[in-house]
Design a protein around this motif. Structure first.
Motif, PDB file in Angstrom:
ATOM      1  N   MET A   1       0.738   8.928   8.116  1.00 29.77           N
ATOM      2  CA  MET A   1       1.273   9.134   6.963  1.00 29.77           C
ATOM      3  C   MET A   1       0.933   8.447   5.872  1.00 29.77           C
ATOM      4  N   HIS A   2       0.577   8.760   4.825  1.00 30.86           N
ATOM      5  CA  HIS A   2       0.327   7.817   3.671  1.00 30.86           C
ATOM      6  C   HIS A   2       1.601   7.967   2.725  1.00 30.86           C
ATOM      7  N   ILE A   3       2.404   6.976   2.254  1.00 32.13           N
ATOM      8  CA  ILE A   3       3.491   6.958   1.463  1.00 32.13           C
ATOM      9  C   ILE A   3       3.547   6.283   0.159  1.00 32.13           C
ATOM     10  N   LEU A   4       3.720   6.818  -0.906  1.00 33.34           N
ATOM     11  CA  LEU A   4       3.676   6.295  -2.104  1.00 33.34           C
ATOM     12  C   LEU A   4       5.195   5.856  -2.513  1.00 33.34           C
ATOM     13  N   VAL A   5       5.417   4.618  -2.535  1.00 28.99           N
ATOM     14  CA  VAL A   5       6.612   3.855  -2.912  1.00 28.99           C
ATOM     15  C   VAL A   5       6.566   3.483  -4.551  1.00 28.99           C
ATOM     16  N   THR A   6       7.944   3.818  -5.072  1.00 25.64           N
ATOM     17  CA  THR A   6       8.199   3.657  -6.355  1.00 25.64           C
ATOM     18  C   THR A   6       9.620   3.488  -6.381  1.00 25.64           C
TER      19      THR A   6
ATOM     20  N   HIS B   1       4.633   0.434   9.780  1.00 26.39           N
ATOM     21  CA  HIS B   1       4.566   1.728  10.590  1.00 26.39           C
ATOM     22  C   HIS B   1       3.651   2.623   9.750  1.00 26.39           C
ATOM     23  N   TYR B   2       3.386   2.677   8.457  1.00 21.06           N
ATOM     24  CA  TYR B   2       2.623   3.400   7.571  1.00 21.06           C
ATOM     25  C   TYR B   2       1.687   2.779   6.603  1.00 21.06           C
ATOM     26  N   GLN B   3       1.070   3.822   6.068  1.00 18.49           N
ATOM     27  CA  GLN B   3      -0.051   3.316   5.115  1.00 18.49           C
ATOM     28  C   GLN B   3       0.925   3.297   3.715  1.00 18.49           C
ATOM     29  N   ILE B   4       0.746   2.451   2.978  1.00 17.32           N
ATOM     30  CA  ILE B   4       1.646   2.272   1.667  1.00 17.32           C
ATOM     31  C   ILE B   4       0.804   2.242   0.382  1.00 17.32           C
TER      32      ILE B   4
ATOM     33  N   ASP C   1      -1.376  -6.347  -6.685  1.00 13.89           N
ATOM     34  CA  ASP C   1      -1.478  -6.563  -5.128  1.00 13.89           C
ATOM     35  C   ASP C   1      -2.362  -5.593  -4.352  1.00 13.89           C
ATOM     36  N   LYS C   2      -2.583  -5.718  -3.188  1.00 10.36           N
ATOM     37  CA  LYS C   2      -3.284  -4.757  -2.409  1.00 10.36           C
ATOM     38  C   LYS C   2      -2.585  -3.299  -2.583  1.00 10.36           C
ATOM     39  N   ASN C   3      -3.119  -2.200  -2.861  1.00 10.88           N
ATOM     40  CA  ASN C   3      -2.705  -1.022  -3.017  1.00 10.88           C
ATOM     41  C   ASN C   3      -1.336  -0.937  -3.796  1.00 10.88           C
ATOM     42  N   ALA C   4      -1.157  -1.993  -4.814  1.00 12.44           N
ATOM     43  CA  ALA C   4       0.029  -1.929  -5.519  1.00 12.44           C
ATOM     44  C   ALA C   4      -0.359  -2.199  -6.833  1.00 12.44           C
ATOM     45  N   TYR C   5       0.505  -1.275  -7.948  1.00  9.49           N
ATOM     46  CA  TYR C   5       0.188  -1.215  -9.282  1.00  9.49           C
ATOM     47  C   TYR C   5       1.734  -1.193 -10.193  1.00  9.49           C
TER      48      TYR C   5
END
Length: 262
Positions: free
Chosen positions: A1-6, A26-29, A57-61
């Motif tokens: 599961m790929h989760i978009l966190v905001t 546990h997940y791809q973020i 940061d890595k995968n973080a905007y």
């Protein structure tokens, strides 16, 4: 599961940082969040200027816009891989009852739903939370259960967590939105030049907070999970409105109504 966190508290907020740390085990973020605190931004989109995005940061905007801007950009071209769900939070301060109309946290989740993804908004029942871990564990629990059942893409879960240790939480309950009394009045002050300025007053106290509501659950040390929908149509009034409206209008009737004659 790929989760978009905001979130709506900004990418530096403690709540989003701790949520990301919990989910990364546990997940791809991917994280796409506002540059600054946007509490109360509701579902506003920035349309009068371009938006700047910084890869911090890595995968973080972070985005110099609103929570809704952040999710919209993430899901319509910013990210190389499409997430499967949006998680918005962890917000400092509850989003219960009427709060969902103003909440940037909930609005970010709603934008995910608008763009075809299931979404979770999660908030703490404190403006200075001590137990973010309880909310992070609640999200992990919900995500685990979601993998074992069918979860419609048009579903938004609004989650509110009491600010207590995980071991003190009595359960996780399905709730409806309560509502509040009218907001308190604006607060008037003078700026350094003697000109008046106004602060929006605090929200009203809970009014409909009986058993079954989100207010009741959190007050009784339970995690509140309220399913939300976007459709605001008041279906029980449709027949009354149909009977009240005149129906088809002739060109002559419209012309007479707006003729300006006395």
């Amino acid at each position: 599961m790929h989760i978009l966190v905001t979130n709506d508290d900004g990418y530096r907020a403690e709540g989003i940082h701790l949520l990301v740390q919990a989910l990364l085990e546990h997940y791809q973020i991917s994280v796409v969040a506002p540059e600054r605190n946007c509490s109360g931004a509701s579902g506003s989109l920035t349309l009068e200027r371009g938006l700047r995005v910084v890869n911090y940061d890595k995968n973080a905007y972070y985005v110099d816009g609103t929570p809704t801007d952040s999710v919209h950009l993430a899901l319509t071209g910013l990210l190389n891989h499409q997430p499967s769900i949006v998680v918005s939070g962890i917000n400092a301060g509850a989003n219960m009852g009427d709060d969902v109309l103003y909440s940037g946290t909930v609005a970010a989740a709603m934008e995910g739903r608008h763009l075809g993804l299931p979404a979770i908004a999660v908030s703490m029942n404190s403006y200075q939370p001590k137990y973010y871990e309880s909310a992070a564990r609640a999200v992990l629990l919900l995500l685990k259960n979601m993998r074992q059942t069918s979860f419609a893409a048009n579903t938004i879960l609004n989650v509110n967590v009491p600010d207590i240790p995980w071991g003190a939480i009595r359960g996780v309950v399905a709730t409806r939105l309560g509502n509040r009394h009218q907001s308190e009045g604006v607060i008037r002050q003078l700026d350094p030049r003697g000109e008046p300025m106004y602060w929006v007053g605090p929200p009203g106290a809970a009014q409909d907070a009986g058993e079954g509501t989100d207010f009741y659950a959190v007050e009784n040390n339970c995690i509140s999970v309220t399913p939300l929908q976007i459709d605001l149509t008041r279906y029980d009034s449709l027949s009354q409105i149909k009977a009240w409206l005149p129906g088809e209008l002739s060109r002559e009737t419209v012309s007479n109504d707006f003729s300006g004659t006395e």
